[in-house]
Enzyme design. Structure first.
Site, PDB file in Angstrom:
ATOM      1  N   SER A   1     -23.057  13.104 -12.173  1.00 40.43           N
ATOM      2  CA  SER A   1     -22.844  14.419 -11.561  1.00 40.43           C
ATOM      3  C   SER A   1     -22.617  14.303 -10.055  1.00 40.43           C
ATOM      4  O   SER A   1     -22.301  15.280  -9.402  1.00 40.43           O
ATOM      5  CB  SER A   1     -24.039  15.333 -11.834  1.00 40.43           C
ATOM      6  OG  SER A   1     -25.209  14.709 -11.402  1.00 40.43           O
TER       7      SER A   1
ATOM      8  N   HIS B   1     -17.334  14.656 -15.749  1.00 44.27           N
ATOM      9  CA  HIS B   1     -18.626  15.314 -15.479  1.00 44.27           C
ATOM     10  C   HIS B   1     -18.764  16.536 -16.366  1.00 44.27           C
ATOM     11  O   HIS B   1     -18.175  17.584 -16.075  1.00 44.27           O
ATOM     12  CB  HIS B   1     -18.720  15.674 -13.994  1.00 44.27           C
ATOM     13  CG  HIS B   1     -19.975  16.438 -13.655  1.00 44.27           C
ATOM     14  ND1 HIS B   1     -20.004  17.431 -12.695  1.00 44.27           N
ATOM     15  CD2 HIS B   1     -21.232  16.363 -14.156  1.00 44.27           C
ATOM     16  CE1 HIS B   1     -21.247  17.925 -12.631  1.00 44.27           C
ATOM     17  NE2 HIS B   1     -22.012  17.280 -13.498  1.00 44.27           N
TER      18      HIS B   1
ATOM     19  N   GLU C   1     -15.476  18.288 -15.080  1.00 40.43           N
ATOM     20  CA  GLU C   1     -14.794  17.846 -13.845  1.00 40.43           C
ATOM     21  C   GLU C   1     -14.248  16.449 -14.108  1.00 40.43           C
ATOM     22  O   GLU C   1     -14.994  15.540 -14.510  1.00 40.43           O
ATOM     23  CB  GLU C   1     -15.779  17.845 -12.676  1.00 40.43           C
ATOM     24  CG  GLU C   1     -16.108  19.249 -12.174  1.00 40.43           C
ATOM     25  CD  GLU C   1     -17.095  19.248 -11.017  1.00 40.43           C
ATOM     26  OE1 GLU C   1     -18.088  18.508 -11.101  1.00 40.43           O
ATOM     27  OE2 GLU C   1     -16.882  19.994 -10.038  1.00 40.43           O
TER      28      GLU C   1
ATOM     29  N   ASN D   1     -21.029  21.161  -7.708  1.00 42.97           N
ATOM     30  CA  ASN D   1     -22.374  20.967  -7.160  1.00 42.97           C
ATOM     31  C   ASN D   1     -22.372  20.906  -5.638  1.00 42.97           C
ATOM     32  O   ASN D   1     -23.367  21.254  -5.002  1.00 42.97           O
ATOM     33  CB  ASN D   1     -23.000  19.710  -7.750  1.00 42.97           C
ATOM     34  CG  ASN D   1     -23.499  19.954  -9.171  1.00 42.97           C
ATOM     35  OD1 ASN D   1     -23.700  21.107  -9.568  1.00 42.97           O
ATOM     36  ND2 ASN D   1     -23.654  18.892  -9.930  1.00 42.97           N
TER      37      ASN D   1
END
Ligand code: T1G
Length: 686
Positions: free
Chosen positions: A412, A433, A445, A483
């Site tokens: 991540s 991801h 992702e 994120n």
């Protein structure tokens, strides 16, 4: 801002609608790929075809579509401007009034204007796999060509109101059972047309001329209000459909049309239409369109934890064979159990039947050791977030798998370049991801390394789409797109809490904007330890930007790691039922402010939203400026699909355009004053 797709145009009228007349019967074919959308050329073509059919005094006219589906709706790319003539309601009224009865012969997904077209025909027959729907509410619209007024006259008010306001398609079997179809056929549609013509039922009254029995829509209204979550169209669709029991068709249809046109220019519809096209352009990057992809049947998943099991379940649901690899038999067994639990839950909920569940179980093995991956077409590691552990997995996979089979890390935030450094066949490595729970969340992702080939990227995108996922390409940075933005979001929230806002006020403000959870509720849901680990890592590496607020760390040090943690406390007290604000947390916050000389500012809800959104939008623009994301649409798709940003607001970048950068710039300036040196300004905020 109109997207590329909003300028799509189809071919000339005589190329998109063809008429063949034989033995007094007409066959009218719409051929406007990819979904036979009712573009202006198709509407013109239908009017020309109708004239030919009427001139020839045909006995019947069968209306079919070429390609994979009957008309799937109006042409959404036309909705940005005033509708060109002929308008769809007029075309449909002309078909309905024709002396020649039209037979709609359907397959695929008959949606929106496509269903409205079928309702204007005298007869409707369909292949048994056909689905029917009025999904306009998903675009912030309501039907605009008689759908809310004709459908109740065919299948009854309550069912029609449900279809128009919930927007979900129904099967041919159900639709026929409600009186929506005259016949269901299987196989050759020309034979079905001939057979239907040979036994043509007496011509029914025009749908628009029928009466409608009123119905009690109280329960449905409550259901629609609850499901709408801030989106306006669903309730408007329901109320407009209800007019069918109160007004003559012409009056109800006129109100529907005007309401539909008004909604076309609404912010919510522009937002939803932008996301509709963004969700398609982002998941099929232009540069990969002509790149050939490798077929994927067998998937190797390394790691049987929460993420590995979710990814494995997703692959099994898409029909792949899956080999799960763990470090030892007990772990493999545990991983197998997690996947089985997902399959059993899908079966128990009725999402799948027994055959589907058995097929998934038959396609799945879990074992210790890498031997089973020798013929995998792609591998995904979902092991502990530690670079050395991941590099060891990559090494093992490289040793047993074909040189051309992609190997992906589910990290991540770690850099896939670093994980794959020095491995043989560098062009096959990348990051995929997934988001937890991976069998539910659609966002993936896709993170290329500096050596990843286009073929590997194209294969990964096709594989992710095949799982029903929404793949978005991102460059390499800490947290990739999603994120990294989340980190900026939380940082600004913490700054406001340190300076006077209650965490509970911040959550309430963001929920009022339309986020499913505020930032603090979300941490309690996912666990405070994840962001704690990230903060420690960034501080250790000297990459934490600026002001640091220790309140969250203090909660973690007290074992307050969120809902379900040993204390069953985090920012909220979850000890008995739904989380409640916790006086202990408020005391910790007060103490922190006293010790750090906080400004004790109070923030209105609007100020909270503006400052949080300014932090998010600024980070999004930095991500664009650094080339981590390639277009604003990428960011909007990531944050609506992966983080629950309300789709009827269109995504972060669309919301910022609608809100106006001046307001956000003022909020950003206040944030810089609040926490000097903590915000690198993107160009629009400089
Ligand atoms: N208009 C224009 N383009 C459309 C379109 C539409 N209605 N539907 C799909 N496309 C394009 C899409 O952008 C993509 O383009 C390609 O077709 C394949 O789509 C008048 C007002 C039908 C279930 O809301 O739900 O009717 O990226 O990748 O996965 O009163 O498309 O290839 O360039 O989604 O097989 C109501 C929307 C409109 C249906 C097929 N209808 N479409 O899914 O393919 S409003 C809808 C879908 C209306 C009337 C009212 C899906 C699909 P490109 P795709 P798919």
């Amino acid at each position: 801002m109109t997207t590329r797709s909003e300028n799509q145009k189809s071919g000339p009228a005589d190329k998109v609608v063809h008429v063949q007349i034989e033995n007094g019967h007409a066959l009218v074919t719409i051929d406007n790929p990819p979904v036979n959308a009712l573009a202006v050329t198709v509407r013109r073509g239908l009017m020309e075809a109708l004239a030919k059919v009427n001139d020839a005094k045909c006995e019947t006219a069968a209306l079919i579509c070429a390609g994979r589906t009957f008309v799937a709706g109006g042409d959404i790319s036309e909705f940005a401007g005033p509708p060109p003539l002929p308008h769809l309601p007029d075309v449909l009224s002309a078909i309905e009034a024709s002396d020649t009865p039209f037979i709609a012969v359907m397959h695929g997904t008959v949606l929106g204007g496509g269903l409205e077209l079928a309702l204007a025909c005298a007869y409707r027959i369909a292949d048994k796999a056909t689905r029917f729907g009025l999904p306009e509410v998903n675009l912030g619209l309501i039907p605009g060509a008689g759908g809310t007024q004709r459908l109740p006259r065919l299948i009854g008010l309550e069912r029609a109101a449900r279809m128009a306001s919930i927007g979900k398609p129904v099967t041919a079997k159900d639709f026929a059972g409600w009186g929506g179809l005259d016949q269901i056929f299987e196989g050759d549609r020309m034979a079905a047309i001939a057979a239907f013509r040979a036994n043509l039922p007496a011509r029914p009254d025009m749908t628009s001329a029928r009466a409608v029995e009123d119905a009690d829509l109280t329960a449905l209204t409550a259901e629609v209000k609850k499901a709408a979550k801030g989106s306006n169209a669903p309730l408007i669709a329901l109320e407009t459909t209800a007019l069918a029991a109160k007004l003559p068709f012409a009056e109800g249809a006129a109100i529907e049309r005007q309401t539909h046109l008004d909604l076309r220019s609404s912010s919510q519809s522009r937002a939803l239409r932008r996301l509709f096209f963004a969700g398609r352009s982002v998941t099929r990057p232009a540069r990969l369109k002509s790149v050939d992809t490798a077929p994927v049947n067998h998937v190797a998943i390394v790691g049987g934890g929460l993420m590995g099991a979710g990814i494995a379940a997703s692959c099994l649901a898409a029909g792949h064979r899956v080999t799960m690899i763990e470090r030892d038999e007990p772990s493999a067994e545990a991983g197998h159990g997690r996947v089985e639990a997902i399959i059993a839950k899908d079966l128990a909920s009725g999402r799948i039947n027994q055959d589907k569940a058995d097929a998934r179980r038959a396609g799945f093995t879990a074992s210790a050791g890498y031997a089973g991956a020798f013929d995998a077409d792609i591998a995904i590691e979902a092991v502990f977030e530690d670079a050395d552990v991941k590099r060891a997995v990559f090494g093992e996979l490289s040793a047993v798998m074909r040189q051309d089979a992609p190997i992906a890390t589910n990290t991540s935030y770690l850099d896939p370049n670093m994980i794959s450094e020095g491995m043989p066949g560098p062009d096959r490595f990348l990051g995929l991801h997934f988001f937890s729970p991976a069998n539910i969340m659609k966002l993936v992702e896709v993170v290329g390394t500096s050596a990843t080939s286009d073929r590997t990227m194209a294969t990964a995108f096709a594989f992710a789409r095949g799982l029903g996922k929404i793949p978005v390409e991102t460059g390499v940075c800490d947290g990739f797109i999603g994120n990294r933005i989340l980190s900026a979001y939380r940082r600004q929230a913490d700054y406001m809490v340190a300076d006077g806002a209650s965490p509970y006020e911040v959550d309430a403000a963001m929920r009022e904007l339309g986020m499913p959870l505020g930032p603090y509720e979300l941490q309690d849901r996912t666990g405070l330890q994840i962001s704690w680990a990230n903060r420690k890592r960034q501080r250790a590496s000297g990459t934490w930007p600026g002001r640091y607020v220790e309140i969250a760390d203090q909660l973690c040090e007290l074992g307050r790691l969120g809902r379900g943690s040993p204390t069953n406390r985090g920012w909220y007290d979850h000890s008995d039922g739904p989380g409640k604000p916790d006086p202990e947390v408020e005391a910790i916050v007060q103490t922190y402010r006293a010790e750090h000389g906080a400004k004790h500012e109070s923030f209105s809800r609007d100020e909270i939203v503006l400052r949080v959104m300014a932090a998010i939008v600024n980070e999004a623009h930095l991500i664009l400026e650094e080339g981590i994301a390639f277009a604003p649409e990428d960011i909007d798709v990531v944050w609506t699909e992966g983080y629950g940003f309300p789709k009827h607001l269109g995504g972060l970048m669309f919301w910022a355009e609608e809100t106006g950068m001046a307001k956000l710039r003022a909020a950003f300036a206040a944030m810089q004053a609040q926490s000097p040196g903590s915000w690198k300004a993107a160009k629009p905020f400089a």
